[in-house]
Design a protein around this motif. Structure first.
Motif, PDB file in Angstrom:
ATOM      1  N   GLY A  91       7.674 -23.434   4.532  1.00 39.25           N
ATOM      2  CA  GLY A  91       8.488 -23.017   3.399  1.00 39.25           C
ATOM      3  C   GLY A  91       9.243 -24.173   2.771  1.00 39.25           C
ATOM      4  O   GLY A  91       9.261 -24.324   1.541  1.00 39.25           O
ATOM      5  N   LEU A  92       9.839 -25.023   3.592  1.00 34.60           N
ATOM      6  CA  LEU A  92      10.598 -26.162   3.071  1.00 34.60           C
ATOM      7  C   LEU A  92       9.672 -27.212   2.473  1.00 34.60           C
ATOM      8  O   LEU A  92       9.965 -27.777   1.420  1.00 34.60           O
ATOM      9  CB  LEU A  92      11.460 -26.754   4.182  1.00 34.60           C
ATOM     10  N   ASP A  93       8.547 -27.469   3.141  1.00 34.14           N
ATOM     11  CA  ASP A  93       7.582 -28.410   2.577  1.00 34.14           C
ATOM     12  C   ASP A  93       6.945 -27.860   1.309  1.00 34.14           C
ATOM     13  O   ASP A  93       6.490 -28.629   0.459  1.00 34.14           O
ATOM     14  CB  ASP A  93       6.479 -28.721   3.597  1.00 34.14           C
ATOM     15  N   GLY A  94       6.918 -26.531   1.185  1.00 34.96           N
ATOM     16  CA  GLY A  94       6.336 -25.909   0.001  1.00 34.96           C
ATOM     17  C   GLY A  94       7.251 -25.902  -1.210  1.00 34.96           C
ATOM     18  O   GLY A  94       6.867 -25.395  -2.263  1.00 34.96           O
ATOM     19  N   GLY A  95       8.454 -26.460  -1.065  1.00 37.20           N
ATOM     20  CA  GLY A  95       9.329 -26.592  -2.230  1.00 37.20           C
ATOM     21  C   GLY A  95      10.594 -25.784  -2.195  1.00 37.20           C
ATOM     22  O   GLY A  95      11.412 -25.868  -3.119  1.00 37.20           O
ATOM     23  N   ALA A  96      10.801 -24.973  -1.142  1.00 31.66           N
ATOM     24  CA  ALA A  96      12.036 -24.189  -1.060  1.00 31.66           C
ATOM     25  C   ALA A  96      13.195 -25.078  -0.635  1.00 31.66           C
ATOM     26  O   ALA A  96      13.041 -25.984   0.182  1.00 31.66           O
ATOM     27  CB  ALA A  96      11.869 -23.045  -0.067  1.00 31.66           C
TER      28      ALA A  96
END
Length: 219
Positions: A91-96
């Motif tokens: 999720g964080l690597d995906g831009g969140a």
């Protein structure tokens, strides 16, 4: 007026969030699936996105990726039942910018929302130097001298920006936590995100100053 978009297929939970954010002074819209969320986010201006991951029509991470490619840069908080370490990293690597696992404490969620809304906007000159590379604060992309482009998550971007804007300063783990992760009760997130930056940009991007903390390295 601060505008929030909640994309949540559990209608009861979605309506609870709309009421909670409304009571906190935010104008809030609710979309029940990823397609509706995509349409709203692309046609209306929002200051914050609250996204579930297991959405009908368009999954939450795919939705966020489409919005980022379309130029929507509002901070995003993933609110989901998927809570493994791998899920959080994705999720964080995906831009969140943040990731909260269900079930959650409403007061903590509202605190995290306040933190995201306090993030400083990108300055007019939104490209800053990181060694020989250029860091675009709007797209959160690091362009290396060899032409390689690396996109960072929101928190990775915040941490690199802190170092890049003070290139000769050494920051303690406590200072990093206060500036980048103020909602966290532990300093370990500083170490975790330094690791993430090194994994994406190379081990030399952040220098460890033994017994003191971290400072900007080189690319």
């Amino acid at each position: 007026m601060t505008r929030v978009l909640v994309v949540e297929d559990d209608r009861e939970l979605g309506e609870l969030l709309v009421r909670a954010f409304g009571n906190a002074g935010y104008t809030t819209d609710l979309a029940g699936d990823g397609q509706a969320g995509l349409h709203r986010a692309l046609t209306r201006g929002y200051d914050l996105l609250i996204l579930d991951r297991g959405l009908p029509a368009i999954e939450g991470l795919d939705l966020l990726a489409r919005l980022r490619r379309s130029g929507v840069q509002a901070p995003a908080l993933m609110l989901t039942a998927l809570g493994t370490v791998a899920d959080r990293v994705a999720g964080l690597d995906g831009g969140a910018e943040d990731y909260v696992v269900k079930p959650f404490d409403l007061d903590e969620l509202l605190a995290r929302v306040r933190v995201l809304l306090r993030r400083p906007p990108a300055p007019a000159g939104h490209v800053i130097a990181v060694g020989t590379a250029e860091f675009d604060l709007i797209t959160r992309t690091v362009h290396a001298e060899d032409g390689t482009a690396t996109t960072l998550s929101g928190r990775e971007s915040d941490l690199l920006r802190l170092f890049a804007e003070h290139p000769s300063r050494v920051f303690s783990r406590r200072e990093i936590t206060a500036r980048v992760f103020p909602e966290s009760g532990t300093d370990t997130l500083a170490d975790t995100y330094v690791h993430y930056l090194r994994r994406k940009l190379g081990a030399a991007v952040v220098t460890t100053v033994r017994g003191t903390g971290y400072r900007l390295g080189r690319l």
